[in-house]
Design an enzyme around this catalytic site. Structure first.
Site, PDB file in Angstrom:
ATOM      1  N   HIS A 185     -13.067 -23.041  -4.935  1.00  0.00           N
ATOM      2  CA  HIS A 185     -14.443 -22.873  -5.624  1.00  0.00           C
ATOM      3  C   HIS A 185     -14.626 -23.826  -6.831  1.00  0.00           C
ATOM      4  O   HIS A 185     -15.616 -24.622  -6.650  1.00  0.00           O
ATOM      5  CB  HIS A 185     -14.611 -21.325  -6.288  1.00  0.00           C
ATOM      6  CG  HIS A 185     -16.000 -21.235  -6.925  1.00  0.00           C
ATOM      7  ND1 HIS A 185     -16.231 -21.562  -8.128  1.00  0.00           N
ATOM      8  CD2 HIS A 185     -17.288 -20.820  -6.447  1.00  0.00           C
ATOM      9  CE1 HIS A 185     -17.510 -21.108  -8.586  1.00  0.00           C
ATOM     10  NE2 HIS A 185     -18.044 -20.605  -7.529  1.00  0.00           N
ATOM     11  N   CYS A 231     -23.723 -30.240   7.107  1.00  0.00           N
ATOM     12  CA  CYS A 231     -24.099 -30.143   5.567  1.00  0.00           C
ATOM     13  C   CYS A 231     -22.906 -29.635   5.144  1.00  0.00           C
ATOM     14  O   CYS A 231     -22.936 -29.052   3.839  1.00  0.00           O
ATOM     15  CB  CYS A 231     -25.440 -29.276   5.329  1.00  0.00           C
ATOM     16  SG  CYS A 231     -24.907 -27.629   6.075  1.00  0.00           S
TER      17      CYS A 231
END
Ligand code: ADP
Ligand code: MG
Ligand code: MG
Length: 895
Positions: A470, A846
């Site tokens: 993250h 993406c």
């Protein structure tokens, strides 16, 4: 002193004769493109000779001979005979004789592999000189000091590199003589001192090797050649090859070249030069030279080095000729070259050239200017400026000139350097930043709840997590430096300090990280700002005209969108709406989750809708006229709920408020064994009615508002994580119903496109069935990689990946560079199937890979239409897409 009369390759004008030689090539017989046979140095010496430049005559023993030597352990049969032939030729052209007591022919023996590498044998100068012939040399030159110095250099070099006499022993022996004569280095010795040194060196050699220094030049030559071959398998060379991925079976060549003497008096000298400035790229030769010096004296920097422009003062003719030579080299190599040269009694000789190393800045400027000068094509300029060089320019970095000590090292997770006060908590980071402090957020790892702290911080440091943890992904998205997975770092649970071994980092301590190298430093390291030279704009304009792939960006907010647009993104390929649900909006989301009736949920959604509409309007305003792809809610719901553990503790203590009690219930209800594979993406949209519809309404109302304001909103709605055409149809029905509501309510048509993300292998296989339902498909290669490998990326990147990469079980980290064999194959098949089913469909990517140059090469090949990457990677992607369109090709550059 009489001239040493070194001939300058008189044979260079002759046409190359077919050579019957098996192991040896004369300089005049070779060319620059034979670097694998002749080594880089030999190939370039040959090329300079062919060009008619003043290169002392010589020859190259090929890498073939090295391979034969390494296979058999001895010099290959016939090599000595061939050496006798070519040495005899050298004797003929020079009028000198190898081993002659009066007119000795002296040579240098220089190693040179296809790629220059450390650990190869150092050059031996003045080989061929003996205790007898040095007297002849002294007589012939009228300079006994010079002859003694030449012999001293030979003894030193031969002892250390050929005979491998222990460096310390040699150093001690030499040091004693220097001290005795009160000088710092041998160039300061007088003739008597030199004779002393020669005596000591001879004794040391005899002592260490149980035999005297060979008085036979042929023995010297054979031993030196064998030593060069052996050095190919030396420890340092082998290690270097492993790291650089250079094959072990290339072997090295050996160059034997007539000596020229830059140390023959004050009318002599030696130097190095670059045809352009390797630091700035400026079109102006730069270099250093040293009067009355030989070989490595220049680089050793012991004496007064003069700048190249002083050459014209001391040797005006040589300066003019060197200019001419450097110009010829640039024209021939069509690149910046570096050269080694020597002036002997006012005559210039070229000893080496190659395409020179340069800084990223210089690389850019030279590529662009050379294209503008017509020296190279624009295509070549685009190929030459490498994307990793561009990246180096785009980020601030530690000032290497400064002195600092690296405390520990982690993964270079997001490039750039940052310095700030260590903070262990996101709220604190935000508060401190608001009070004007620069902070670094230091955590074991981060989660969406830390987002505001990351926004506030200059950079992020974590002790766990890999390149797609993250922290790494979000930091890259934000364009902030991050060092992740610094395993030696232990962040204390108290949240007041961290430690690396016995070193403590307290909250508020100054800390520096360099996300380009992974370095972590306690204290402040001076940081150099990124360089944005004007040449970059010119190069990227060429790139835009060349590439086929459109470059769009992943941007969640209007601020990101501004960065993306400024960097040249022509759309947004991924707007993640989850960030619209965090921070002060979290209670609104929780209200949606906690709603017990549909009515309650709709009321809660209504409040969310309004704030989202404002976000979307801002985004559409920034991207006016360009496509904005909005992904409907994707993460599992528990990410919006408090941690179960904390609630349980409070419950056990009887401290749970009624609202928290409901949250606890919801947290239980939405708890998942494996959230990554649980209720998220389109699954959540279908299971929790109202959420997707609310997002669509907010988006289309925003678009309508933009239309009314005279704008040109281009809205694309994207459904995440689909696995099936039926499922996609159901989700699209929700979208269309919400759109119909908005149109009815506003009495106007709001055009939009719909698309689906291909993130599961099943969706990839069914792309041909999905395609007819949508206007576009976009590969979410992060999830697709997780699901194709069955890797939970945070877990795998922290522990497994380093092991797999180190042991060669995987060629590269598939989360950084698209895995061609597996994930890439899915992308290729799905793209082909989608385009066959619906030729007008637009296919994008993406995931993080959209900004990775190696992956972009693949996307070009698969025929995708665009790549979407984080705003900070748009410039790199534009260049990479052009390079991909141009096709792969290596340049001459010696890496
Ligand atoms: P490196 O690859 O480490 O640069 P080189 O083979 O280029 O090693 O040689 C080391 C030094 O010796 C250089 O300064 C070079 O110019 C010099 N040198 C090599 N050959 C000769 C020669 N034939 N005459 C004079 N100097 C030489
Ligand atoms: Mg050199
Ligand atoms: Mg995904």
């Amino acid at each position: 002193m009489s001239a040493i009369a070194t001939p300058r390759s008189p044979e260079s004008a002759d046409p190359p004769v077919p050579s019957p030689l098996r192991w040896v090539r004369r300089f005049r017989d070779g060319t620059a493109d034979q670097r694998f046979l002749l080594g880089g140095k030999g190939a370039n010496l040959a090329e300079m000779t062919r060009m008619g430049l003043p290169v002392p005559t010589g020859f190259t023993i090929t890498t073939d001979a090295c391979r034969a030597y390494l296979a058999s352990g001895g010099l290959p049969e016939g090599l000595i005979d061939e050496l006798r032939v070519v040495v005899a030729e050298m004797e003929q052209t020079t009028g000198l004789r190898f081993g002659d007591p009066d007119i000795p022919l002296l040579v240098s023996v220089r190693s040179g592999a296809a790629f220059s590498m450390p650990g190869m044998m150092d050059t031996v100068l003045n080989l061929g000189l003996t205790n007898t012939s040095r007297i002849g040399l002294a007589a012939r030159t009228g300079d006994p000091w010079f002859a003694a110095d030449a012999y001293r250099r030979l003894l030193e070099l031969y002892a250390s590199v050929v005979l491998e006499v222990d460096a310390q022993t040699l150093h001690r022996a030499t040091g004693r003589v220097l001290t005795m004569h009160g000088v710092k280095d041998a160039s300061g010795l007088d003739l008597i001192g030199l004779e002393d040194l020669i005596g000591v060196l001879e004794v040391t050699i005899a002592d260490q090797c149980d035999r005297p220094f060979p008085d036979d030049p042929w023995q010297q030559l054979e031993e030196a050649v064998a030593a060069v071959f052996r050095s190919w398998n030396g420890r340092r060379a082998r290690d270097y090859r492993r790291v650089e991925g250079i094959a072990d079976d290339l072997g090295t060549a050996v160059n034997v070249q007539l000596m020229v003497f830059g140390n023959a008096g004050t009318d002599s000298g030696t130097g190095v030069a670059f045809t352009r400035d390797p630091a700035t790229g400026r079109r102006r030769p730069v270099g250093d030279f040293l009067l009355n010096a030989q070989g490595e004296d220049v680089v050793a920097g012991v004496r007064n080095i003069l700048p190249l422009d002083q050459l014209a003062v001391h040797f005006p003719d040589c300066a003019v000729e060197l200019d001419r030579v450097m110009h010829a080299l640039e024209v021939r190599y069509r690149d910046m070259c570096d050269v080694e040269f020597t002036v002997e009694h006012g005559v210039l000789y070229m000893l080496q050239t190659r395409v020179g190393k340069r800084t990223a800045m210089a690389s850019l400027r030279m590529a662009v200017e050379m294209a503008e000068e017509g020296l190279i094509t624009r295509e070549e300029a685009m190929r030459r400026f490498r994307t990793d060089e561009l990246e180096r320019l785009l980020h601030p970095r530690f000032d290497r000139q400064a002195s600092y000590e690296v405390l520990t090292r982690g993964l270079a997770a997001s490039p750039g350097a940052a310095c700030g006060r260590a903070v262990f908590d996101a709220d604190e980071a935000q508060a401190l930043a608001e009070s004007g402090e620069q902070v670094l957020l230091v955590r074991t790892n981060t989660s969406p709840a830390d987002f505001h702290g990351m926004v506030a911080a200059q950079g992020v440091l974590t002790s766990r997590g890999g390149l797609v943890s993250h922290a790494a992904v979000v930091a890259r998205g934000l364009g902030k430096p991050a060092v992740c997975g610094a395993e030696e770092l232990v962040v204390d649970r108290s949240g007041t300090f961290a430690s690396v071994g016995s070193v403590r980092i307290r909250a508020g301590d100054l800390l520096s990280i360099d996300g380009t190298t992974g370095d972590v430093v306690l204290g402040e390291v001076p940081v150099l700002p990124p360089d944005m030279p004007p040449e970059l704009e010119r190069l990227l304009a060429w790139a835009d005209a060349t590439r086929r792939l459109a470059v769009i960006a992943n941007a969640d907010t209007a601020t990101d969108a501004v960065t993306a647009r400024d960097a040249g993104a022509t759309g947004i390929g991924l707007c993640r709406t989850e960030h619209q649900f965090l921070g002060d909006r979290l209670p609104l989301v929780q209200a949606v989750i906690l709603a017990e009736t549909d009515q309650e949920r709709l009321a809660a959604l209504g409040a969310l809708e309004q704030v989202q509409q404002a976000d979307f309007e801002a985004l559409l305003r920034v991207m006016d006229g360009l496509a904005v792809t909005v992904r409907l809610l994707d993460p599992p719901l528990h990410e919006f709920l408090p941690e179960l553990d904390g609630l349980l503790v409070a419950d056990a203590r009887g401290e749970l408020s009624p609202k928290d009690a409901k949250l606890l219930e919801a947290a239980f209800a939405w708890r998942e064994v494996d959230p990554m594979l649980g209720i998220r993406g389109v699954r959540l949209g279908l299971l929790l009615p109202g959420v997707y519809e609310a997002q669509v309404r907010a988006l289309l109302r925003a678009a309508a508002a933009r239309q009314r304001a005279g704008g040109d909103p281009r809205v694309r709605i994207m459904i995440p994580l689909v696995i099936d055409a039926n499922e996609l149809s159901a989700a699209l029905a929700l979208v269309r119903r919400a759109a119909g509501d908005v149109e009815a309510e506003l009495g106007e048509v709001v055009p939009f496109q719909v698309g689906a993300m291909v993130e599961t292998p099943r969706a990839a296989f069914l792309a041909g069935q999905l395609a007819p339902l949508v206007d576009f498909l976009s590969f979410g290669t992060n999830d697709l990689t997780q699901m194709t490998f069955g890797f939970s990326r945070d877990d795998v990147e922290a522990r497994l990946m380093p092991h797999y990469l180190e042991h060669g079980l995987l060629p590269a980290d598939p989360f950084a560079t698209l895995d061609e064999a597996g994930v890439g194959e899915l992308v290729r098949l799905a793209t082909a199937a989608a385009k066959e089913a619906r030729p007008v469909i637009e296919v994008s990517v993406c995931g993080e890979h959209g900004g990775d140059p190696a992956s972009i090469q693949l996307f070009e090949r698969y025929g995708l239409d665009d790549v979407s990457c984080s705003p900070s990677r748009v410039l790199v992607a534009r260049l990479a897409a052009a390079q991909a369109a141009l096709g792969e090709r290596d340049t001459d550059r010696d890496r």
